[in-house]
Motif scaffolding. Structure first.
Motif, PDB file in Angstrom:
ATOM      1  N   ASP B 131       0.927  -1.194   0.064  1.00  0.00           N
ATOM      2  CA  ASP B 131      -0.041  -0.277  -0.014  1.00  0.00           C
ATOM      3  C   ASP B 131       0.963   1.139   0.171  1.00  0.00           C
ATOM      4  OD1 ASP B 131      -2.338  -1.641   0.330  1.00  0.00           O
ATOM      5  OD2 ASP B 131      -2.411  -1.405   2.480  1.00  0.00           O
ATOM      6  N   ALA B 132       2.081   1.282   0.654  1.00  0.00           N
ATOM      7  CA  ALA B 132       2.675   2.567   1.038  1.00  0.00           C
ATOM      8  C   ALA B 132       3.468   2.723  -0.102  1.00  0.00           C
ATOM      9  CB  ALA B 132       3.628   2.209   2.283  1.00  0.00           C
ATOM     10  N   GLN B 133       4.155   1.584  -0.736  1.00  0.00           N
ATOM     11  CA  GLN B 133       4.967   1.742  -2.143  1.00  0.00           C
ATOM     12  C   GLN B 133       3.666   2.457  -3.229  1.00  0.00           C
ATOM     13  OE1 GLN B 133       6.354  -2.220  -1.971  1.00  0.00           O
ATOM     14  NE2 GLN B 133       8.563  -1.167  -1.468  1.00  0.00           N
ATOM     15  N   SER B 134       2.836   1.733  -3.225  1.00  0.00           N
ATOM     16  CA  SER B 134       1.840   2.283  -4.395  1.00  0.00           C
ATOM     17  C   SER B 134       1.685   3.661  -4.019  1.00  0.00           C
ATOM     18  CB  SER B 134       0.838   1.308  -4.579  1.00  0.00           C
ATOM     19  OG  SER B 134      -0.589   1.853  -4.578  1.00  0.00           O
ATOM     20  N   LEU B 135       1.139   3.995  -2.807  1.00  0.00           N
ATOM     21  CA  LEU B 135       0.779   5.408  -2.594  1.00  0.00           C
ATOM     22  C   LEU B 135       1.978   6.382  -2.726  1.00  0.00           C
ATOM     23  CD1 LEU B 135      -1.102   7.699  -1.220  1.00  0.00           C
ATOM     24  CD2 LEU B 135      -0.572   6.969   1.142  1.00  0.00           C
ATOM     25  N   LYS B 136       3.202   6.153  -2.333  1.00  0.00           N
ATOM     26  CA  LYS B 136       4.451   6.674  -2.666  1.00  0.00           C
ATOM     27  C   LYS B 136       4.656   7.023  -3.792  1.00  0.00           C
ATOM     28  CE  LYS B 136       9.266   6.479  -1.178  1.00  0.00           C
ATOM     29  NZ  LYS B 136      10.060   5.509  -0.429  1.00  0.00           N
ATOM     30  N   ARG B 137       4.470   6.020  -4.815  1.00  0.00           N
ATOM     31  CA  ARG B 137       4.495   6.343  -6.100  1.00  0.00           C
ATOM     32  C   ARG B 137       3.663   7.600  -6.914  1.00  0.00           C
ATOM     33  NH1 ARG B 137       5.580   0.857  -6.749  1.00  0.00           N
ATOM     34  NH2 ARG B 137       3.264   0.596  -7.140  1.00  0.00           N
ATOM     35  N   ASP B 138       2.279   7.220  -6.290  1.00  0.00           N
ATOM     36  CA  ASP B 138       1.274   8.347  -6.778  1.00  0.00           C
ATOM     37  C   ASP B 138       1.472   9.600  -6.145  1.00  0.00           C
ATOM     38  OD1 ASP B 138      -0.066   6.715  -8.413  1.00  0.00           O
ATOM     39  OD2 ASP B 138      -1.922   6.533  -7.358  1.00  0.00           O
ATOM     40  N   LEU B 139       2.053   9.558  -4.971  1.00  0.00           N
ATOM     41  CA  LEU B 139       2.272  11.163  -4.419  1.00  0.00           C
ATOM     42  C   LEU B 139       3.228  11.801  -5.282  1.00  0.00           C
ATOM     43  CD1 LEU B 139       2.187  10.377  -0.505  1.00  0.00           C
ATOM     44  CD2 LEU B 139       0.453  11.656  -1.900  1.00  0.00           C
ATOM     45  N   LEU B 140       4.252  11.006  -5.631  1.00  0.00           N
ATOM     46  CA  LEU B 140       5.293  11.699  -6.372  1.00  0.00           C
ATOM     47  C   LEU B 140       5.004  12.407  -7.656  1.00  0.00           C
ATOM     48  CD1 LEU B 140       8.299   9.477  -5.187  1.00  0.00           C
ATOM     49  CD2 LEU B 140       7.956  11.939  -4.277  1.00  0.00           C
ATOM     50  N   GLU B 141       3.765  11.687  -8.189  1.00  0.00           N
ATOM     51  CA  GLU B 141       3.387  12.184  -9.680  1.00  0.00           C
ATOM     52  C   GLU B 141       2.231  12.833  -9.685  1.00  0.00           C
ATOM     53  OE1 GLU B 141       3.306   8.278 -11.597  1.00  0.00           O
ATOM     54  OE2 GLU B 141       5.380   8.091 -11.672  1.00  0.00           O
ATOM     55  N   SER B 142       1.691  13.270  -8.434  1.00  0.00           N
ATOM     56  CA  SER B 142       0.358  14.007  -8.443  1.00  0.00           C
ATOM     57  C   SER B 142       0.445  15.255  -7.724  1.00  0.00           C
ATOM     58  CB  SER B 142      -0.441  13.147  -7.278  1.00  0.00           C
ATOM     59  OG  SER B 142      -0.738  11.673  -7.769  1.00  0.00           O
ATOM     60  N   GLY B 143      -0.402  16.199  -8.165  1.00  0.00           N
ATOM     61  CA  GLY B 143      -0.496  17.344  -7.698  1.00  0.00           C
ATOM     62  C   GLY B 143      -1.291  17.734  -6.619  1.00  0.00           C
ATOM     63  N   SER B 144      -2.491  16.976  -6.278  1.00  0.00           N
ATOM     64  CA  SER B 144      -3.350  17.134  -5.430  1.00  0.00           C
ATOM     65  C   SER B 144      -3.910  15.750  -4.902  1.00  0.00           C
ATOM     66  CB  SER B 144      -4.727  17.983  -5.803  1.00  0.00           C
ATOM     67  OG  SER B 144      -5.331  17.410  -7.013  1.00  0.00           O
TER      68      SER B 144
END
Lengths: 64, 402
Positions: B131-144
């Motif tokens: 979960d954390a790895q997937s969220l981390k990837r998305d956080l780095l590519e997201s603006g909001s």
């Protein structure tokens, strides 16, 4: 004699070690661990091991 | 034949129980079984340092290869326990393989409560390493990001995302989410902390719908507002992992029900620890289940003692302790604050980001303490909780410290 080593960079002041072994550990005004007695005898090992395992950031270790 | 302890669950409770058994002189075989293929890891950093990238995976491992072999702890990873046969003393794994035991420790924890809204790409839960790895990837590519849930996990994710530069909104049906734990006056300070860090709060309003997909998600609130976010994180609590015990005959009710010695009720050789264990707390005289890291390790030590010395078991009556890191606040809580009827604040005039709240119970007796950015005050008052019921004592101590 084995001794207790604390990594003050890692320590976050969670203080579980103080609860496990109040005679061996305290927390300073800066919010990090103070090792009150570095050396410990075999009779204290169980308590020290419990303190090491209770650290959420693995800031404590035993040096043989 | 030497005895054998099987521990189901390789998170902090399970691993620390195995180590505590050795520490207390247990000479039998120890096997830890976990459904995840990853080497055992610690979960608190997953919403904090691991998520923001300051802590790597090797720093959150719970035990090294060397410690495992030195302590002769067997690990069975990637194998899900599917059932337990109490009369045969066997844990059945997925696929049918059986693992016999003399003593069994149930440490299967909880899982994130799933999103009741239309889950799609970009809607995250946070519990496991994956979960954390997937969220981390998305956080780095997201603006909001829109965070649903204003408790500790939600607030920590909001803090991490804001630190990573995302535009953050956080939603909770409670008007003062942390107020449920610490009282509304203290809880309002936590709302102020979100605002001071540029995070928009939508508290006192529920979520009606989540629609769209990654990069273009819309969270519809019950007050008619629509929030848009590239991603959504849902942090709305956790559910005990007890389904595998359905056929065991063990008493299951919001966790594995245990007695004051942490033995599953009616069983002499089966124990529950950590988030999954709901035990009879001898001090509070009712069943409680606690999802705190320190609770898991303290229960692990208690169960190890009771396995090693079953004829003279120790009861488990802890002073609860939990921490949270949100923005630049280090929050520590000890004792009972949820049921406490009132509290007194002690502030440090030299540091506006440092304060303590001292709680009393219905009888007016000292019951709990919460501190922000004040570890030394916390440990002094936490120790006092073991012996002192007069609230004047912690208050005097704190006032002396400022």
């Amino acid at each position: 004699m084995p001794i207790i080593k604390a990594d003050l960079e890692l320590c976050q002041g969670y203080a579980n070690c103080v609860m496990e072994a109040p005679k061996l550990f305290d927390i300073s005004d800066d919010g990090v661990v103070v090792v009150l007695e570095e050396e410990f005898g075999e009779e204290t090992r169980g308590r020290v091991e419990a303190a090491v395992r209770s650290c959420p950031v693995s800031a404590l270790r035993i040096e043989e | 034949m030497s005895p054998k302890t099987v521990i189901v669950g390789g998170s902090v409770g399970g691993i620390r129980a195995a180590q505590a058994l050795r520490s207390q002189g247990y000479v039998g075989e120890i096997v830890v079984i976990d459904a995840e293929p990853n080497v055992p890891y610690d979960k608190p950093p997953l919403s904090k340092g691991f998520l923001n990238g300051t802590i790597d995976f090797d720093r959150i491992q719970l035990i090294s290869e060397k410690e495992l072999s030195d302590s002769e702890i067997g690990l069975v990873l990637g194998q899900r326990a599917a059932a337990v046969d109490v009369s045969e003393k066997v844990v059945r794994l997925d696929g049918g393989h059986g693992v016999g035991y003399d003593d069994l420790v149930i440490a299967t924890g909880v899982r994130a409560r799933p999103s009741p809204w239309n889950a799609s790409e970009g809607v995250h839960l946070l519990r496991t390493l994956d979960d954390a790895q997937s969220l981390k990837r998305d956080l780095l590519e997201s603006g909001s990001v829109v965070v649903v849930g204003g408790g500790f996990i939600g607030a920590e994710v909001a803090a991490t995302a804001s630190r990573l530069g995302l535009s953050v909104s956080i939603v909770d049906p409670l008007a003062v989410p942390i107020g449920r734990i610490l009282g509304d006056g203290v809880g309002e300070r936590f709302i102020g902390l979100h605002h001071a860090n540029g995070v928009a709060t939508y508290f006192g309003t529920g979520v009606e719908s989540i629609s769209g997909s990654r990069g273009n998600l819309v969270v519809g609130l019950t007050n008619g507002i629509h929030l848009s976010g590239d991603i959504v994180v849902v942090g709305i609590g956790a559910v005990p992992n007890v389904e595998w015990l359905a056929s065991s005959g063990l008493v299951l009710d919001n966790g594995v029900v245990c007695d004051e010695f942490l033995r599953a009720v009616g069983q002499a050789n089966i124990y529950g620890i950590g988030d999954v264990a709901r035990w009879h707390h001898p001090g509070l005289r009712r069943l409680v289940r606690v999802e705190h890291w320190t609770n898991a390790i303290e229960q692990a030590a208690c169960v190890a003692a009771n396995i090693v010395n079953p004829s003279n078991p120790v009861s488990y009556s802890p002073v609860p302790y939990v921490w949270s890191d949100q923005y630049d606040w280090k929050i520590q809580i000890a004792g009972e604050t949820v049921d406490a009827s009132s509290y007194s604040l002690v502030e440090d005039p030299a540091n506006p980001n440092r304060f303590a709240a001292v709680y009393v119970d219905e009888a007016g007796l000292y019951s709990g303490i919460a501190t922000v950015n004040w570890p030394r005050a916390m440990i002094q008052c936490r120790k006092l909780l073991e012996t002192e019921r007069d609230v004047a004592v912690p208050l005097a101590l704190l006032r002396q410290m400022v």
